[in-house]
Structure formats: structure tokens, C-alpha cells
Design an enzyme around this catalytic site. Structure first.
Site, PDB file in Angstrom:
ATOM      1  N   ARG A 240       0.803  -0.986   0.316  1.00  0.00           N
ATOM      2  CA  ARG A 240      -0.257  -0.268   0.037  1.00  0.00           C
ATOM      3  C   ARG A 240       0.973   1.000  -0.187  1.00  0.00           C
ATOM      4  O   ARG A 240       1.831   1.645   1.220  1.00  0.00           O
ATOM      5  CB  ARG A 240      -1.372   0.168   1.096  1.00  0.00           C
ATOM      6  CG  ARG A 240      -2.205  -0.952   1.159  1.00  0.00           C
ATOM      7  CD  ARG A 240      -3.517  -0.525  -0.167  1.00  0.00           C
ATOM      8  NE  ARG A 240      -4.398  -1.282   0.394  1.00  0.00           N
ATOM      9  CZ  ARG A 240      -4.738  -2.282  -0.493  1.00  0.00           C
ATOM     10  NH1 ARG A 240      -3.210  -2.166  -1.808  1.00  0.00           N
ATOM     11  NH2 ARG A 240      -6.117  -2.744  -0.681  1.00  0.00           N
ATOM     12  N   GLU A 269      -3.257   6.770  -5.277  1.00  0.00           N
ATOM     13  CA  GLU A 269      -2.897   6.497  -7.090  1.00  0.00           C
ATOM     14  C   GLU A 269      -4.095   8.018  -7.646  1.00  0.00           C
ATOM     15  O   GLU A 269      -5.372   7.693  -6.752  1.00  0.00           O
ATOM     16  CB  GLU A 269      -3.145   5.166  -6.291  1.00  0.00           C
ATOM     17  CG  GLU A 269      -2.039   4.605  -6.357  1.00  0.00           C
ATOM     18  CD  GLU A 269      -2.103   3.430  -6.042  1.00  0.00           C
ATOM     19  OE1 GLU A 269      -3.122   2.686  -6.777  1.00  0.00           O
ATOM     20  OE2 GLU A 269      -1.282   2.561  -5.154  1.00  0.00           O
ATOM     21  N   HIS A 287       0.679  -0.414 -10.180  1.00  0.00           N
ATOM     22  CA  HIS A 287      -0.862  -0.982  -8.593  1.00  0.00           C
ATOM     23  C   HIS A 287      -1.301  -1.918  -9.471  1.00  0.00           C
ATOM     24  O   HIS A 287      -2.413  -2.489 -10.162  1.00  0.00           O
ATOM     25  CB  HIS A 287      -1.499  -0.555  -8.314  1.00  0.00           C
ATOM     26  CG  HIS A 287      -2.688  -1.037  -7.345  1.00  0.00           C
ATOM     27  ND1 HIS A 287      -2.288   0.241  -6.355  1.00  0.00           N
ATOM     28  CD2 HIS A 287      -2.501  -1.960  -6.788  1.00  0.00           C
ATOM     29  CE1 HIS A 287      -2.895  -1.070  -5.305  1.00  0.00           C
ATOM     30  NE2 HIS A 287      -3.329  -1.705  -5.171  1.00  0.00           N
TER      31      HIS A 287
END
Length: 320
Positions: A240, A269, A287
Site C-alpha cells: 500500500r 493513486e 498497481h
């Protein structure tokens, strides 16, 4: 409409075709063609009295959304491992089951973590840019040198499913594995790894450090923690983005304290800090740890398995 033909599931995010087909066949699901936001989910549930919803990050239900859901909703299914986009406590207070898919992502996340390790150590981003630019000049014995992976000590923060899967892969590259977690793992799953009770105590021994813990709360990696890593260490994060103070990471990379980094996740993000894109010693992916056909299908199927269990009156398979 007969009960067996009623829509029993709202899929509020885009899912692979195989998942959508099964959802329609088993639950007469309504499948969105564009990710819905949270209030749209609430409105749909009110209008159609669906007992189950499958949500994503954009449709993450917070306390105010959960409070507005009709009583018919029995389960909020999540097709990923993380549930930081959901207020699990608020759902629990209303008697709504929240599920995730913790096993589906393990192997591919571990694969991508090792990709980040190899790419950061061996300067893959720079090499690839050189080739796309046409190469055009020879490199001598002292040029463009990476750092060897074999023989390095890999520190793993979080020795759960993914952390242990990364450890298995690292052993195949001849790395020494150390780890830290709240409790020591059983010897049967340690597979020769060395446990450190203290995160701070482990850091000076990590030639490569990789994170595999949930997000939330204050950053785990700040200027202090980066400073405790040995000079020339490599930092990896496929967990994360919120675990990292990105200013501290940038400083560690530009000062030369870190040799490099491999990053799949970021604090803001999808609007990544553009400073990292300007650094040659960072390998970046958007990601994508779970982004394989097999894993994305399994993520969706796991969510559907949980929906089926709850609607059948059975315990959820992956209750959070």
C-alpha cells in the site's frame, strides 16, 4: 418477477467476462459497464432490493453509505484482499457481512514483488529505455552496473500469505530471508527464514526490504526507517502506498543512501508523484500486482463464492 429470476446481486465495478457470466447465470446479477460510485450503489440497492453487492475502490462504502443501505443488503463482497475502501465496523454494526479475497492474489503479488526486486537491483528501467532509444553505443566493464540479487539478505515486513510466498521465491534466487511480524511464524512455514521481533532491529540487516502489510494509519517508512537501512539497500513496495512517506523515500533515493526502489503502489493513486518518474534508479508499475487473467478471474470467483454462501444461509468463506 419470480423469486428465482430476481436480481440478487449488484456488481458495481467492471469485472472480467467470465466473472460477469457466472454472476448473471447464478444470481441474475446486474453488471455495470462502468465503475459505480458509492451513492449510486445505495440508490440501486434501494430501487431493486438486492441482498448482495460486489464493490470496488470507487464504490467503496463508508459509514454514511452503509447507514443508508436498505435492510435487504446482507453482504458486501470485495474482490481484492484489501478492504481499506470499506468501513467494515459500520457494516458489522448493521449486521452486514463484508468479505474479501485474500488467497486469490497471493501468488501473482509475490511474482510481481520479485519482478520489482530484480528490476530495481538490475536497473531494468534504464536498460529498457536504452534499448528503446536505439542503444547505439557499447558499454564497458564499469558502465551501468546493477547490484547482485543472489546472496543478498531480503527483509520481509509482514509474513502472511504474500510475505511467505515472496520468501519462497527469494530462496530460489539464493537470497537469505529475514522477516518481522507481530508473532513468529510456525517453523513449518518459516522455511529457514529468521524472525526479528523488532522492525527497527531488522532494518540494518536488510539489503533488500519489501513490505507486505495492510495500509492505514501513519506511514511505516519515514526518514528514520530509511536511515536505518544500510547504504546501498533496495526498497520494494507492492503493498500500500500509504505505508511510505514519499518525501523521505525520494530523499533516500536522490541522496544515494538507497541504490534503488521498485514500486507498484503510491500515496495518491493514480496521480503518482512525478518526481519518481524522473529518477533512473526507480522501477515503476501502476498497481498491477494482481493483473493476470487467472488471478483477476479468481478474485471475482471468490467474491461470488462468498455471496453464494451468505445468500444460502452458510458462513462466508472469507469474512473480514
Amino acid at each position: 418477477m419470480p423469486e428465482n429470476q430476481r436480481t440478487k446481486l449488484l456488481i458495481a465495478r467492471k469485472v472480467p467476462a467470465a466473472v460477469a457470466q457466472r454472476a448473471v447465470a447464478e444470481f441474475h446479477a446486474f453488471v455495470t459497464d462502468a465503475d459505480m460510485d458509492a451513492w449510486s450503489v445505495v440508490d440501486f440497492c434501494k430501487q431493486h432490493a438486492v441482498p448482495a453487492v460486489l464493490v470496488g475502490k470507487k464504490s467503496g462504502l463508508q459509514a454514511e453509505h452503509i447507514a443508508a443501505l436498505p435492510d435487504c443488503v446482507k453482504i458486501i463482497a470485495n474482490a481484492s484482499a484489501g478492504v481499506d475502501h470499506l468501513d467494515v465496523a459500520a457494516a458489522r454494526e448493521r449486521g452486514i457481512v463484508v468479505t474479501n479475497a485474500p488467497d486469490a492474489l497471493t501468488e501473482c503479488t509475490a511474482d510481481l514483488s520479485m519482478l520489482l526486486v530484480l528490476a530495481a537491483c538490475r536497473r531494468a528501467s534504464e536498460y529498457e529505455r536504452i534499448m528503446r532509444g536505439g542503444w547505439g553505443k557499447s558499454f564497458g566493464m564499469t558502465d551501468m552496473l546493477g547490484t547482485r540479487v543472489n546472496g543478498k539478505t531480503l527483509g520481509i515486513v509482514g509474513f502472511g500469505r504474500i510475505g511467505r510466498a515472496v520468501a519462497r521465491r527469494a530462496l530460489g534466487f539464493g537470497m537469505r530471508v529475514i522477516y518481522t511480524d507481530i508473532n513468529r511464524a510456525a517453523p513449518s512455514v518459516e522455511n529457514g527464514a529468521t524472525w526479528y521481533a523488532s522492525f527497527e532491529e531488522m532494518l540494518p540487516h536488510c539489503e533488500v526490504l519489501t513490505l507486505h502489510v495492510p495500509g492505514g494509519g501513519a506511514p511505516l517508512m519515514t526518514k528514520k526507517e530509511f536511515g536505518r537501512l544500510p547504504k546501498g539497500a533496495v526498497f520494494i513496495n507492492a503493498a500500500r502506498g500509504g505505508l511510505v512517506d514519499e518525501d523521505a523515500l525520494y530523499d533516500a533515493l536522490t541522496s544515494g543512501h538507497l541504490f534503488g526502489a521498485g514500486l507498484d503502489v503510491y500515496r495518491n493513486e493514480p496521480n503518482v508523484d512525478k518526481r519518481f518518474a524522473s529518477l533512473d534508479n526507480v522501477f515503476l508499475t501502476p498497481h498491477m500486482a494482481s493483473a493476470t487473467v487467472e488471478t483477476r478471474d479468481q478474485m471475482g470467483f471468490t467474491a461470488l463464492d462468498n455471496v453464494a454462501a451468505v445468500l444460502d444461509g452458510r458462513p462466508a468463506l472469507n469474512r473480514v
